[in-house]
Design an enzyme around this catalytic site. Sequence first.
Site, PDB file in Angstrom:
ATOM      1  N   GLU A  34      41.317  54.648  49.293  1.00 56.41           N
ATOM      2  CA  GLU A  34      40.907  54.621  50.697  1.00 56.41           C
ATOM      3  C   GLU A  34      41.445  53.371  51.376  1.00 56.41           C
ATOM      4  OE1 GLU A  34      36.738  53.717  51.376  1.00 56.41           O
ATOM      5  OE2 GLU A  34      36.601  55.286  52.885  1.00 56.41           O
ATOM      6  N   HIS A  36      41.659  50.080  53.361  1.00 61.01           N
ATOM      7  CA  HIS A  36      40.699  48.984  53.557  1.00 61.01           C
ATOM      8  C   HIS A  36      41.275  47.938  54.499  1.00 61.01           C
ATOM      9  CE1 HIS A  36      38.293  50.745  50.354  1.00 61.01           C
ATOM     10  NE2 HIS A  36      37.348  49.874  50.642  1.00 61.01           N
ATOM     11  N   ASP A  45      37.872  50.069  46.164  1.00 65.17           N
ATOM     12  CA  ASP A  45      36.643  50.737  45.709  1.00 65.17           C
ATOM     13  C   ASP A  45      36.684  51.132  44.236  1.00 65.17           C
ATOM     14  OD1 ASP A  45      35.781  50.450  48.281  1.00 65.17           O
ATOM     15  OD2 ASP A  45      35.799  52.581  48.782  1.00 65.17           O
ATOM     16  N   HIS A 120      31.985  53.384  46.278  1.00 62.37           N
ATOM     17  CA  HIS A 120      32.450  54.068  47.507  1.00 62.37           C
ATOM     18  C   HIS A 120      31.265  54.863  48.036  1.00 62.37           C
ATOM     19  CE1 HIS A 120      35.153  56.371  50.127  1.00 62.37           C
ATOM     20  NE2 HIS A 120      34.818  57.503  49.533  1.00 62.37           N
ATOM     21  N   GLU A 122      30.620  57.082  50.185  1.00 62.50           N
ATOM     22  CA  GLU A 122      30.687  58.533  50.397  1.00 62.50           C
ATOM     23  C   GLU A 122      30.472  59.345  49.117  1.00 62.50           C
ATOM     24  OE1 GLU A 122      32.480  56.245  51.835  1.00 62.50           O
ATOM     25  OE2 GLU A 122      33.287  56.880  53.770  1.00 62.50           O
ATOM     26  N   HIS A 177      32.754  48.176  55.704  1.00 62.12           N
ATOM     27  CA  HIS A 177      34.021  48.670  55.150  1.00 62.12           C
ATOM     28  C   HIS A 177      35.186  47.713  55.458  1.00 62.12           C
ATOM     29  CE1 HIS A 177      36.908  51.524  53.679  1.00 62.12           C
ATOM     30  NE2 HIS A 177      37.611  51.358  54.775  1.00 62.12           N
ATOM     31  N   GLU A 182      33.378  43.190  50.816  1.00 59.43           N
ATOM     32  CA  GLU A 182      34.479  43.610  49.945  1.00 59.43           C
ATOM     33  C   GLU A 182      35.592  42.568  49.909  1.00 59.43           C
ATOM     34  OE1 GLU A 182      34.425  48.427  49.887  1.00 59.43           O
ATOM     35  OE2 GLU A 182      35.235  47.515  51.701  1.00 59.43           O
TER      36      GLU A 182
HETATM   37 ZN   LIG Z   1      35.395  50.058  50.167  1.00 61.06          ZN
END
Ligand SMILES: [Zn+2]
Length: 266
Positions: A34, A36, A45, A120, A122, A177, A182
């Site tokens: 994904e 970032h 992630d 992650h 989701e 995010h 992170e």
């Molecule tokens: Zn992430």
Amino acid sequence: MTERPFAAEMPWPDFHARMKDGKTPILIPLGSMEQHGHHMPLHVDVLLPTEFARRVAARVDGLVAPSFTYGYKSQQKCGGGNHMPGTVSLEGQTLVHQLRDVIKEFARHGGRNFAIVNGHYENSWFINEAVDLALRELRWDGVTDVKIVVLSYWDFVNQETIDKIYPDGFPGWAVEHGGVLETSLMLALYPDLVQLQRAVDHPAATFPPYDVYPVKPEWTPSSGTLSSPKNASREKGELMLRICTDGIVQALQDEFSISPGARAAA
Ligand SMILES: [Zn+2]
């Protein structure tokens, strides 16, 4: 202490020896591919939960299963959205079935205590579904003593730490995010993969209290991050690394009845 407690790196007799009595906790990291933002790679992630799992496994005498490198579709209000370049995702049922299969396979080899270490957001409900299906199908096979802890590492950041890390106010995990959490963890663990000079500073994204599909790309900040990583630092990353690792270790010791001293004596 097993410094590299990765199941896939072992010859089978060693794996078998660790698995057969069912006591070894199996940690399964789940991530995603994904975007970032402009300043971090696509596998943040994956790297973060894998490293948490490695650190925790070393302290609870666990094994780390190969990480899931793809996750459920990025959602606009917590991951920027699946339309973003670089984000490559699985359908929900694919993820559910893969995780269900992996849990059942490790259980077939003797595993009884599992921790799903999510990186992650989701993935969350699909993990719950996979766990439920795996437990149900294992019951059908007469296996009734499997216990599975499901966790996301950021949930172990306590309020005191949040106050330290976000002195100007916490925007909430959903818009973290590619933000301070992170980025700080990546600076602490993989500084060579962070290009802080390319980070885009912008106010935390705000969204209406509903989703729209197809997504409206204009809702996502063009950077792909949902809040600014400007205040990220290696020190903050190290603090969260310590707090979350300790919290996860404590949770697994509690749930799997591992006495803290047992490790050293083993
Ligand atoms: Zn992430």
